[in-house]
Design an enzyme around this catalytic site. Structure first.
Site, PDB file in Angstrom:
ATOM      1  N   GLU A  77      34.268 -26.671   9.715  1.00  0.00           N
ATOM      2  CA  GLU A  77      34.377 -28.110   9.533  1.00  0.00           C
ATOM      3  C   GLU A  77      35.652 -28.550   8.823  1.00  0.00           C
ATOM      4  OE1 GLU A  77      32.184 -30.498  10.660  1.00  0.00           O
ATOM      5  OE2 GLU A  77      31.210 -28.856  11.734  1.00  0.00           O
ATOM      6  N   SER A 454     -34.889 -36.759  -2.064  1.00  0.00           N
ATOM      7  CA  SER A 454     -35.445 -36.218  -3.307  1.00  0.00           C
ATOM      8  C   SER A 454     -34.381 -35.765  -4.299  1.00  0.00           C
ATOM      9  CB  SER A 454     -36.371 -35.044  -2.990  1.00  0.00           C
ATOM     10  OG  SER A 454     -37.498 -35.488  -2.273  1.00  0.00           O
TER      11      SER A 454
END
Length: 786
Positions: A77, A454
């Protein structure tokens, strides 16, 4: 004259430069830049469970980037990066010549610094104006930031394809590695991507990607970063990139969604980009156990109720159809380890099936024999004797790999939820809201309001104990008829056995889950009193019926609400508040939030009061430690002798709990605890219909499986007995103090002020201590009898 023109020109250029420089954005912001980093959710012990956000990014410091990777980027680059002032005159000249020769702006001569300027401050539109601003910004950035800082910004900002931003994310996406695990060819591959992240992507275009990688390696060789031998070895290395989905270390999508929703409520859309880290309260060990327990329990229930048949049949298999079938299978999602498959051959007692990955696997008879065909309404065909009784070629089915081999399966129609929390703090340590989050995001642990059956009775019993009743109080288990205005017909409640058992001690009533004992007890203490009392546990009173049916658990509650309620018994009487986020950190690991829950103090009582500092941290006490202890004792008896006795297989003495089954067996529950963990398990259909099983059959195995793993290698933990209690030997039939003639004497624990009197006087006062709605009013002055 020429000198004057040059001078004026120089002055104009300098003035223009400084004018434009003043118009540029402040690059000082780059010194403390905040990258867009996704939201990450973790377990309490730091295991990743979710990531939210469009951009995959793992910010790294330059020190964390291997030197060969840095060299690869610079060689490709910007080879004079460390030499120029942010702009490379040679590169710009080359771009200008290219423009003159071709008329195209394809080669921009951009340095790494110019790319940083563009990526942080400018658009990607190619114009002369933008290029001028890019050059000016690059010069300014180069003046104010070090080269290393510029390079670090670049390596973290660049887009590298497949939603990967920065080299840290790219290493994960393409190779499933950290940067320091990459090979040179892999580093070169990543370094070649900035030019064209899509066109040169190794997943989309391996050949172009390889050519680009080799170009990077060639540039590294030319600039003497690598020698010839290394270069030749690297360019001959095959492409190894493949897509690596982010791997979650623990599957906890329901708690992750709860955390995500909270973060969006707090921070809006910034929650997805600011790099927040959320540490939940769930522990990886318990969450993994919860996932497995729910998975196994649901599949076991589902398979007990028969095989519903294949999802489809694709016809007769042949060499021509198999590749097509494999492709079709790859489009069918996997749900909670259940893989799509198609039957290719059926033998006498096994079948061969094709999987989406191209494997052909064998399902032995052991994995098929369960599959008697379901006919509906809990009816089945006869058990299969041959594989052909179950499957035929072309059937599209679900299979699962088990320790005993492959097994035919099916996506369960029923659903389930499990939630566990610490009773002293309210920290949720495990939560599963359904069989698979991909199938349904509805969190049944927190959102499903179902009747508790229950399993709700302990709250009614606790209300009675608080009013002066004892576990030895006798309630008559006998037929009763009520004219309930809310019911079309007279209400004739029954026990599930359809039998009546006469005078029954409260402890036995809870152990055996006697409905009529609970109803008569509630009638005795008063519905309004009981509803107000029960609401203290954190239940929404609007969801609790103000009628006797609440004794049977007809109120709508969530599993999390039940866990909170049971925690009060486990922690000695405090109402804790469940929570699921322990800490929130920003991207720099600064702590933004840390949970400081109100806690319980099981050992605190009148004899051992908390210190002033501790008292300020305590959750509100809603029941006395004595009532909490007695209820825990009674619920331990449910496991020792009652409907939860299967839990004795866990070989622990510190467990207490209660089964729950609603009318017509629509909901199955089991809730239980010791002093370290409270766990609630629920199983039922989203659209209510009968399970044809009780809570002890459908929900208890899930609870047991989880608790066996959650409490593995942990010492027993029970609430210490508080002061103010005494143990007495009583007659098991009458609940009165035992005498020499008592045939069935047992020990029972009482609060001192409510211990039964001597047998002779007590019997005369209470007529054998049988309590019914006719002989016990709701006033506290009756407490002297108990």
């Amino acid at each position: 004259m020429a000198t004057t023109v040059l001078l004026l020109g120089g002055i104009i250029l300098v003035a223009g430069y400084y004018y434009l420089d003043k118009q540029l954005p402040d690059v000082a912001v780059l010194k403390n830049v905040q990258f867009q980093v996704p939201l990450r959710i973790y377990t309490n012990d730091g295991k990743l469970i979710a990531e939210y956000g469009e951009k995959r990014r793992i910010p790294v410091s330059l020190d964390e980037v291997p030197k060969p990777m840095i060299q690869a980027f610079i060689a490709t680059e910007d080879r004079r990066f460390y030499e120029h002032a942010g702009v490379d005159p040679v590169g710009l000249m080359r771009a200008a010549v290219n423009l003159v020769l071709t008329g195209k702006k394809s080669q921009g001569g951009s340095t790494i610094t110019m790319q940083v300027a563009r990526n942080f401050f400018l658009t990607r539109k190619k114009t002369y104006s933008r290029k001028l601003h890019e050059i000016m910004l690059a010069l300014k950035i180069n003046r104010e930031l070090s080269k290393d800082k510029i390079l670090e910004l670049y390596l973290n900002k660049i887009y590298l394809g497949n939603r990967a931003y920065g080299v840290g994310a790219a290493a994960r996406v393409y190779y499933g590695k950290t940067l320091n695990q990459l090979t040179l060819p892999q580093m070169a591959m990543i370094a070649g991507l900035p030019k064209a992240p899509s066109a040169l992507n190794p997943l989309a275009n391996p050949k172009a990607a390889k050519d680009r990688r080799n170009h990077v390696l060639e540039r590294m060789y030319e600039q003497h970063y690598i020698n010839k031998t290394t270069y030749e070895q690297a360019i001959n290395t095959p492409i190894t990139a493949s897509f690596h989905q982010l791997t979650m270390q623990v599957q906890a999508p329901y708690i992750a969604e709860m955390a995500r929703d909270t973060m969006v409520a707090l921070f809006g859309e910034k929650a997805y980009t600011e790099g927040f880290k959320v540490y939940t309260t769930v522990t990886s060990q318990q969450q993994i156990a919860a996932n497995k327990s729910l998975h196994d329990a649901l599949l076991a229930y589902d398979q007990r109720h028969g095989y519903r048949g294949p999802d489809a049949n694709w016809g007769t298999p042949s060499p021509q159809t198999l590749p097509k079938w494999q492709k079709q299978l790859s489009t069918i999602p996997v749900y909670n380890l259940l893989l799509p498959a198609v039957v290719t051959k059926v033998n006498e007692q096994d079948a061969l099936v094709l999987l989406a990955d191209g494997q052909t696997v064998d399902i032995p008879w052991q994995g098929l024999s369960w599959a008697r065909r379901a006919l509906g309404n809990n009816l089945f065909r006869t058990r299969p004797k041959l594989a052909s009784d179950v499957l035929k070629p072309g059937d599209v089915i679900r299979v699962e790999a088990t320790q005993k081999g492959w097994r035919l399966s099916q996506i369960p129609e029923a659903e389930a939820a499990l939630v566990a929390l610490q009773p002293d703090t309210g920290a949720i340590t495990a939560i599963v809201g359904g069989f698979d989050f991909k199938l349904s995001k509805f969190n049944r642990a927190t959102q499903a309001e179902r009747q508790a059956g229950s399993s709700f009775k302990p709250f009614v019993y606790s209300a009675a104990l608080a009013k002066g009743y004892t576990l030895a109080t006798i309630i008559n288990d006998a037929p009763v008829v009520y004219n309930d205005p809310s019911q079309e017909n007279l209400w004739r409640p029954q026990n599930d056995t359809r039998k009546f058992y006469g005078p029954t001690r409260l402890r036995v009533g809870l152990i055996k889950s006697r409905n009529l004992v609970s109803i008569r007890l509630l009638e005795s203490v008063g519905v309004d009193y009981a509803v107000n009392y029960v609401s203290q546990f954190g239940f929404n009173s609007n969801n609790l019926p103000h009628s006797l049916s609440i004794a049977l658990g007809t109120g709508n509650v969530t599993p999390l609400e039940m866990a909170r309620g049971y925690a009060t018994f486990a922690n000695g009487g405090y109402r804790i508040t469940p929570y699921f986020i322990s800490e929130i950190d920003d991207s720099r690991d600064n702590v933004l939030f840390k949970a400081h829950p109100k806690i319980a103090c099981p050992g605190c009582n009148s004899s051992h009061p908390p210190s002033p500092e501790l008292a300020a941290q305590l959750a509100p006490r809603i029941i006395s430690p004595q009532v909490a202890y007695l209820m825990t004792s009674a619920m331990k008896s449910v496991i020792d002798k009652g409907t939860g006795r299967a839990a004795l297989n866990l070989d622990r003495t510190d467990l207490a709990g209660k089964t729950g089954t609603t009318n017509n067996q629509v909901d199955a529950w089991f809730g239980g605890f010791n002093s370290d963990v409270v766990t609630i398990a629920w199983l039922g259909f989203d659209q209510p219909r009968s399970l044809y099983e009780y809570g002890s059959q459908a929900a208890l195995p899930m609870w047991m499986d989880f608790m066996s793993q959650a409490l593995a290698n942990k010492p027993e933990a029970s609430m210490p007995e508080p002061p103010g209690l005494i143990a007495m030997r009583i007659d098991g039939e009458t609940g009165l103090p035992a005498n020499v003639n008592s045939k069935d004497s047992i020990f029972e624990t009482f609060r001192q002020q409510y211990a039964p009197q001597k047998a002779s006087s007590y019997a005369q006062s209470t007529n054998n201590q049988t309590v019914t709605a006719d002989n016990l009013n709701n006033d506290n002055d009756t407490n002297q009898l108990f």
